[in-house]
Design an enzyme around this catalytic site. Sequence first.
Site, short mmCIF file in Angstrom:
data_model
loop_
_atom_site.label_atom_id
_atom_site.label_comp_id
_atom_site.label_asym_id
_atom_site.label_seq_id
_atom_site.Cartn_x
_atom_site.Cartn_y
_atom_site.Cartn_z
N GLY A 19 6.15 -1.78 13.67
CA GLY A 19 5.33 -2.90 14.13
C GLY A 19 4.09 -2.55 14.91
N HIS A 116 -2.14 -1.81 3.33
CA HIS A 116 -1.54 -0.68 2.62
C HIS A 116 -2.25 0.61 3.03
CE1 HIS A 116 0.68 1.33 -0.54
NE2 HIS A 116 -0.45 1.94 -0.86
N GLY A 150 1.96 -8.37 -8.48
CA GLY A 150 2.17 -6.94 -8.66
C GLY A 150 2.43 -6.23 -7.33
C1 GAR Z 1 1.71 0.98 7.84
O1 GAR Z 1 1.18 2.26 7.61
C2 GAR Z 1 1.46 0.08 6.65
O2 GAR Z 1 0.21 0.28 6.06
C3 GAR Z 1 2.57 0.51 5.73
O3 GAR Z 1 3.69 0.64 6.58
C4 GAR Z 1 3.25 1.03 7.87
C5 GAR Z 1 3.82 0.09 8.90
O4 GAR Z 1 3.55 0.55 10.19
N1 GAR Z 1 2.79 -0.44 4.69
C6 GAR Z 1 3.13 -0.09 3.45
O5 GAR Z 1 3.30 1.07 3.11
C7 GAR Z 1 3.29 -1.24 2.49
N2 GAR Z 1 3.32 -0.78 1.15
P1 GAR Z 1 3.79 -0.39 11.43
O6 GAR Z 1 5.22 -0.93 11.29
O7 GAR Z 1 3.68 0.53 12.62
O8 GAR Z 1 2.75 -1.47 11.41
#
Ligand code: GAR
Length: 209
Positions: A19, A116, A150
């Site tokens: 988060g 992403h 998608g």
């Molecule tokens: C982030 O790097 C986000 O871009 C990625 O998960 C992480 C969450 O970090 N999302 C994906 O890979 C979605 N395909 P956080 O929980 O510290 O915000």
Amino acid sequence: MDKEKHRKPRIVVLASGRGSNFQSIIDAGKLGKLNGEIAGLISDNPHAFVLKRADKYGIPKIVVERGAFISDEDFQSGLIGAAKQFCPDLLVLAGFMRLLGKNFLNEFKDRIINIHPSLLPAFRGLNAQKQALEYGVKYTGCTVHFIDEGMDTGSIIDQRVVPVLPGDTEEILASRILREEHVLLVECINAILGGRVKRDGRKVTIIGG
Ligand code: GAR
């Protein structure tokens, strides 16, 4: 006074893990730099650290666990019900690790965005930073896009570029990208809620951005 007209746009965040992106939205709000308010958090993971962040700031949260539902369709209905409770103007997927179904997308059409950790359309799906390292690209980054059916294929709102440096591990690269994610996500939320984002099919323009 017309209350509806003057209320702040309501942001609902969906997250599955740590988060830090959720935190960046909270921080922008605290600094008066968010074009809306965080109405609630939805997580599919009852153990996610993001839930603790919501508690700390008194943000309402709902956990919708996949395991509590027999079918994916029922799970999606659970997510829709949870989101509706918060009356969202914008839904932000910030590290939400599940695909949203057709019904969810139809319910909140054009109001769902995702962050992403790659320059899409490169390195869609899981472990985007690892994919970038293994491919040997010199630059990667992060993308905020609208959600479609998608995986990481929706119209791109904006991107930030991050260099891949010699000696980078997945963790080092991920944290360099994450710093840019935190800025980009808040910028995109503000542009959308400020009415500055125009869509023409796949082409998205940020006015004045
Ligand atoms: C982030 O790097 C986000 O871009 C990625 O998960 C992480 C969450 O970090 N999302 C994906 O890979 C979605 N395909 P956080 O929980 O510290 O915000």
